[in-house]
Scaffold this motif. Structure first.
Motif, PDB file in Angstrom:
ATOM      1  N   LYS A   1     -13.138   8.419   1.944  1.00  0.00           N
ATOM      2  CA  LYS A   1     -11.823   8.638   2.878  1.00  0.00           C
ATOM      3  C   LYS A   1     -11.000   7.109   2.587  1.00  0.00           C
ATOM      4  N   GLN A   2      -9.852   7.308   3.553  1.00  0.00           N
ATOM      5  CA  GLN A   2      -9.078   6.042   3.155  1.00  0.00           C
ATOM      6  C   GLN A   2      -9.506   4.733   3.631  1.00  0.00           C
TER       7      GLN A   2
ATOM      8  N   ALA B   1      -1.488  10.539   6.857  1.00  0.00           N
ATOM      9  CA  ALA B   1      -1.344   9.366   6.083  1.00  0.00           C
ATOM     10  C   ALA B   1      -0.260   9.302   5.151  1.00  0.00           C
TER      11      ALA B   1
ATOM     12  N   TYR C   1     -11.761   3.696   0.860  1.00  0.00           N
ATOM     13  CA  TYR C   1     -10.968   3.097  -0.218  1.00  0.00           C
ATOM     14  C   TYR C   1     -10.589   1.710   0.117  1.00  0.00           C
ATOM     15  N   TRP C   2     -10.292   1.644   1.304  1.00  0.00           N
ATOM     16  CA  TRP C   2      -9.744   0.253   1.863  1.00  0.00           C
ATOM     17  C   TRP C   2     -10.931  -0.953   1.774  1.00  0.00           C
TER      18      TRP C   2
ATOM     19  N   ARG D   1       0.878  -1.161   0.048  1.00  0.00           N
ATOM     20  CA  ARG D   1      -0.036  -0.044  -0.008  1.00  0.00           C
ATOM     21  C   ARG D   1       0.771   1.230  -0.134  1.00  0.00           C
TER      22      ARG D   1
ATOM     23  N   LEU E   1      -3.094  11.559  -0.721  1.00  0.00           N
ATOM     24  CA  LEU E   1      -3.127  11.523   0.793  1.00  0.00           C
ATOM     25  C   LEU E   1      -2.819  12.593   1.656  1.00  0.00           C
TER      26      LEU E   1
ATOM     27  N   HIS F   1       2.823   6.327   5.804  1.00  0.00           N
ATOM     28  CA  HIS F   1       3.253   5.235   4.883  1.00  0.00           C
ATOM     29  C   HIS F   1       4.730   5.299   4.754  1.00  0.00           C
TER      30      HIS F   1
ATOM     31  N   TYR G   1       0.886   4.424  -2.850  1.00  0.00           N
ATOM     32  CA  TYR G   1       0.277   5.473  -2.664  1.00  0.00           C
ATOM     33  C   TYR G   1       1.376   6.444  -2.771  1.00  0.00           C
TER      34      TYR G   1
END
Length: 523
Positions: free
Chosen positions: A166-167, A273, A170-171, A71, A269, A277, A75
């Motif tokens: 939002k994140q 976030a 998406y997940w 991930r 992002l 990462h 990203y």
């Protein structure tokens, strides 16, 4: 030509079946003393529980860590992503005993991380096993998960952006539905590999509390000479590994992954976030590099005036001899099976039959090497001095371990070649040698060089089989490195590891320049 392909394929299948039946015959000869009461052994079931527990934890760590890394790769801005994927491949094919050396050199009692840290910890036992398994398997999961991310259509990201995802959205709605089938197969594969782990558990287990079935087989035959207990472990190992392998093959899917993706559609992002990462990438590469540094940090203590040149030369020759014989077996068996597969693929028939043959070729995933080795050990032990068969037997079993990787490395390119040129071959009625020379060989050179390199490196770095049936006269580089580690000769072990790594790199380089480069491009 089709008849010749069928004869070659069925002959290879018959040989594989013969080896498996011989191993089971050797096990069956020992069942006269076996009874159900023999399985009522507290130590046996404790070993089984630990085998499953460490495999489950290792698979969970590898998959969760691999998804996080994939991930982050996807990203964050793609910088040298091809080199990062190559590093992931390198971690997976790295000789296991070298990974053990790296874990000890970095996280062990005398490791450099222990010296830098105000805290102290013990590496032997479950923590060390999990560390080594994570180094080998987490990059593998990360690589395939990243390729799966690349396969997500750009329209999904656009729609998510329009809906204000939002994140978490998406997940839950895009990423996980696209990942779960691939991750399920990878989880089963890693679970199977860790369940059959031998070298890592033998070197880092630290005692009877951290023993798996394969190590128990080795100890029962090598030290206690208790064939009955070894047979019990082998039967349990076979039953569970075959069940896990069957589930794995049922979860597999074709590798139809697109390598190009419109990265402009990737969600932007936020600051937190993005920082998360980057921290994940820092932790991942910090872990990978610390193990790699640990492999060679003891070299600073090496006595360069008293080096075991004779041992290194003898062990290198044995290792290369076994690896060379193993690759010959792999090429003969794998090419025969793939020849029949290509012939049937051109006629659009026999695919189900080939799945059975591929299952037989993957025998070392269903029946791990220690089980087959144990059966052949029993069979040959009652018929003569097993030391006479050491080198060819180790080469054959290593070949069976490498055969699935060889076939799966070549099948995608072979599929493309047959689909693209199969009808042309039928219309022109080209002879088999002409097809091979002008059509298939240029397309298969590159994947063949990778497959041969992978098989040879896997055979050169294997220690399990030679540790069980090897003699004093036959010592390979992995076995020599393990003996040096066992006697706390960390500097000598590091030098032996360096020789192994140089040999592996030389194998990849020579096969790449001789086969992989300057291959023809078909347009």
């Amino acid at each position: 030509m089709k008849q010749h392909a069928a004869i070659a394929g069925y002959s290879a299948s018959a040989f594989l079946a013969l080896v498996v039946l011989a191993a089971f015959w050797g096990l069956a000869e020992q069942t006269s003393a076996l009874s159900w009461q023999a399985f009522n052994d507290i130590y046996l079931w404790r070993v089984l529980r630990f085998s499953l527990w460490q495999a489950l934890l290792s698979a969970l760590l590898a998959c969760m860590g691999g998804i996080l890394v994939a991930r982050a790769w996807f990203y964050l801005p793609a910088r040298a992503i091809h080199w990062q994927l190559r590093l992931a491949n390198l971690c997976f094919v790295c000789p296991v005993i070298l990974v053990v050396l790296g874990c000890v050199g970095s996280f062990g009692t005398n490791g450099f991380l222990q010296h830098l840290s105000p805290f102290s910890w013990k590496i032997y036992g479950l923590p060390g096993i999990l560390l080594a398994h994570s180094f080998l398997n987490m990059p593998l999961v990360a690589r395939y998960a990243y390729l799966q991310y690349q396969a997500i259509p750009a329209s999904y990201w656009r729609q998510g952006k329009q809906l204000g995802f939002k994140q978490a959205h998406y997940w839950r709605l895009i990423e996980w539905p696209m990942l779960r089938n691939r991750i399920a197969g990878l989880f089963a594969l890693v679970l199977l590999l860790c369940f059959g782990s031998f070298t890592i558990v033998l070197a880092l287990g630290g005692g009877p509390k951290s023993t798996t079935l394969e190590v128990a087989i080795y100890q029962a035959l090598r030290y206690d000479f208790d064939p009955l207990f070894a047979l019990q472990c082998a039967l349990l190992q076979l039953l569970i590994a075959a069940s896990l392998g069957w589930l794995l093959l049922g979860r597999e899917q074709q590798d139809t992954i697109r390598h190009q993706q419109n990265l402009a559609q990737t969600p932007v992002l936020g600051g937190a976030a993005r920082l998360l990462h980057y921290l994940i990438m820092l932790a991942y590469y910090g872990f990978i590099m610390s193990v790699m540094v640990g492999m060679f940090s003891p070299l600073s203590e090496l006595n360069w005036r008293d080096l075991p040149w004779q041992q290194w030369l003898s062990s290198s020759l044995y290792s290369l001899s076994i690896a060379g014989q193993s690759v010959l077996w792999v090429v003969l068996l794998g090419s025969a099976l793939l020849w029949q597969y290509a012939s049937n693929l051109g006629l659009n028939k026999g695919i189900k039959r080939h799945k059975g043959q591929e299952l037989l070729a993957s025998v070392m995933l269903l029946a791990p090497a220690m089980v087959i080795t144990t059966g052949l050990f029993f069979l040959l032990m009652s018929r003569g001095d097993i030391s006479h068969y050491t080198v060819p037997l180790v080469a054959l079993i290593n070949a069976l371990m490498s055969l699935p990787f060889y076939m799966r490395s070549l099948k995608p390119a072979l599929n493309d070649a047959v689909k693209q040129y199969g009808r042309l071959n039928q219309s022109l009625n080209l002879p088999a040698l002409s097809q091979l020379r002008f059509i298939y060989w240029p397309l298969l050179r590159k994947p063949l060089s990778v497959a041969l390199s992978l098989c040879m490196v896997l055979s050169l770095g294997d220690m399990g089989v030679i540790a069980l049936i090897g003699s004093v006269d036959v010592t390979t580089l992995p076995l020599l490195l393990f003996q040096q580690l066992s006697s706390y000769q960390y500097a000598s072990a590091s030098a032996t590891g360096l020789i192994m790594l140089l040999l592996c790199g030389l194998i990849f380089y020579l096969l790449d320049i001789s086969l992989g480069r300057h291959h023809a491009e078909h347009r």
